[in-house]
Design an enzyme around this catalytic site. Structure first.
Site, short mmCIF file in Angstrom:
data_model
loop_
_atom_site.label_atom_id
_atom_site.label_comp_id
_atom_site.label_asym_id
_atom_site.label_seq_id
_atom_site.Cartn_x
_atom_site.Cartn_y
_atom_site.Cartn_z
N TYR A 103 -16.96 2.52 -2.43
CA TYR A 103 -16.54 3.89 -2.06
C TYR A 103 -17.58 4.92 -2.50
CZ TYR A 103 -11.97 2.01 -0.83
OH TYR A 103 -10.97 1.31 -0.22
N ARG A 157 5.62 14.33 -4.26
CA ARG A 157 4.25 14.62 -3.84
C ARG A 157 4.15 16.02 -3.23
NH1 ARG A 157 0.02 11.80 0.35
NH2 ARG A 157 -0.12 13.84 1.29
N ASP A 164 -5.18 6.39 -9.32
CA ASP A 164 -5.97 5.80 -8.23
C ASP A 164 -7.26 5.25 -8.80
OD1 ASP A 164 -5.86 5.75 -5.07
OD2 ASP A 164 -7.95 5.99 -5.68
N ARG A 197 4.56 6.27 -0.17
CA ARG A 197 5.11 7.10 0.90
C ARG A 197 6.30 6.51 1.64
NH1 ARG A 197 -0.71 8.07 3.39
NH2 ARG A 197 -0.77 6.00 2.46
N ARG A 242 1.64 -0.80 -4.85
CA ARG A 242 1.98 0.49 -4.21
C ARG A 242 3.48 0.75 -4.16
NH1 ARG A 242 -2.20 2.76 -0.75
NH2 ARG A 242 -4.03 2.56 -2.07
#
Ligand code: CP3
Length: 342
Positions: A150, A36, A73, A27, A23
């Site tokens: 998921y 973003r 992703d 952020r 990652r």
């Protein structure tokens, strides 16, 4: 000059281990948040090749990591298979669920994914052109079990309960989903390599919740199948497997699956992994990501401890899991300095 990451993956022990971070485009970086915002939302960013390439490059420019990981992703693949996918702000991913044979039958086949994923391949092509020549480009996918958790629950779950429940109630449907994901993952990763990815990483973030024979059937076997197919199509392709929280089942995982490197999470110690896992080849890991939030002397001490523990064999320095949004960018610079000041 061979790139440092490729040397480690070929089994070479280096005085200074190569370094990248799970990652690393994320952020915690103000420049990521700005790009973003320009894209609108996370999924739009994933599907905008120029912007996805830009955020992939940001941590390379800022820190000079030895590898860049494609910005995308693991849930883009189920979306390409026909599942609906969206991200709830502040909560995480949501998908239309797959729990019945009828829902499974509505998904596309392994060869139907490429139109939807074309922007991802374009991002890889841009990166292969624009990365510094010493930087390795890593492509990736989620492992079938993790992606299935998921798809079955329609969201992230603390214990993967719905996926375990389907596995118990309707093993045929569950196994058919794992099968489809295994085949589609081979096609997806193969296309990333054709576009310029030099190394592939398979993320099995929830492997630790598979017990006994289930771990063999649904973590180890799919990884083996995907790795064997990729290596047949792309001889010499280095592959990193990440069966997160596998604990003792990290031992022998590389040999059993054919992976060139096993990524280690921080629930086991570097000393333990060096003794039991590194004897089979390259390992990646495993600094606790929370140290990049807390910083201070402990960050430096723990960074040095991980480097020292793995110094006897091939090692790629990384975190035990992804860096979190509350991490301090300055702490990342301090960690890199502690790894390289040797
Ligand atoms: O490592 C990298 O920087 C490469 C890009 C990458 C992302 N996700 C970007 C991302 C990779 C390799 C992933 C893998 C991924 N995605 C996993 C497996 C690895 C892991 O962390 O366990 C999983 C389980 C996912 C699914 C996913 N994506 C979740 C659960 C979330 C929400 C949690 C969160 O952090 O917000 C995402 C979103 C996501 N994927 C973000 C990023 C940078 C944050 C999106 C944003 O708000 O900007």
């Amino acid at each position: 000059m061979t790139k440092t990451i490729l040397k480690a993956l070929a089994g070479e022990t280096q005085a200074v281990p190569p370094i990248w971070m799970m990652r690393q485009a994320g952020r915690y970086l103000p420049e990521y948040r700005a790009t973003r915002a320009e894209a609108g939302d996370f999924l739009s960013l994933c599907y905008a090749p120029d912007l996805a390439a830009e955020v992939t490059l940001q941590p390379i420019r800022r820190y000079g990591f030895d590898a860049a990981i494609l910005f995308a992703d693991i849930l883009l693949l189920p979306q390409a298979l026909g599942a609906e996918l969206w991200f709830e702000t502040g909560e995480g991913p949501r998908l239309s669920t797959i729990t019945t044979p009828a829902e499974l039958a509505k998904l596309g086949g392994k060869d139907d994914i490429h139109d939807r994923l074309a922007p991802v391949y374009e991002t890889v092509r841009i990166l292969a052109r624009e990365l510094p020549r010493e930087t390795t480009l890593i492509g990736f996918a989620g492992a079938p079990w993790t992606v299935a958790t998921y798809m079955i629950a329609g969201r992230g779950t603390p214990d993967q309960g719905p996926a375990h429940a389907l596995k118990a109630a309707d093993r045929a449907t569950f196994a058919a989903l794992i099968d489809l994901l295994s085949e589609a993952t081979i096609e997806y990763l193969s296309a990333q390599v054709a576009a310029g990815a030099e190394v592939i990483k398979l993320f099995d973030s929830w492997a630790g919740s598979l017990k006994g024979q289930d771990f063999t059937d649904f973590a180890l076997e799919p990884a083996h199948r995907i790795i064997a197919a990729l290596k047949e199509r792309h001889p010499g392709l280095p592959i990193i497997a990440f069966p997160r929280e596998a604990g003792e089942r990290y031992i022998g995982f590389a040999r059993a699956t054919g992976a060139d490197c096993v990524a280690i999470d921080n629930s086991v110690s570097a000393e333990w992994a060096a003794e039991h896992v590194q004897k089979d080849g390259c390992v990646q890991g495993n600094l606790d990501p929370s140290l990049l939030v807390s910083g201070g002397e402990r960050l430096i001490e723990e960074t040095r401890r991980v480097v020292r523990a793995f110094s006897g064999g091939p090692h790629i320095f990384n975190l035990g899991h992804g860096i979190t949004p509350d991490a301090d960018p300055e702490n990342v610079a301090r960690m890199i300095e502690a790894v390289r000041a040797r």
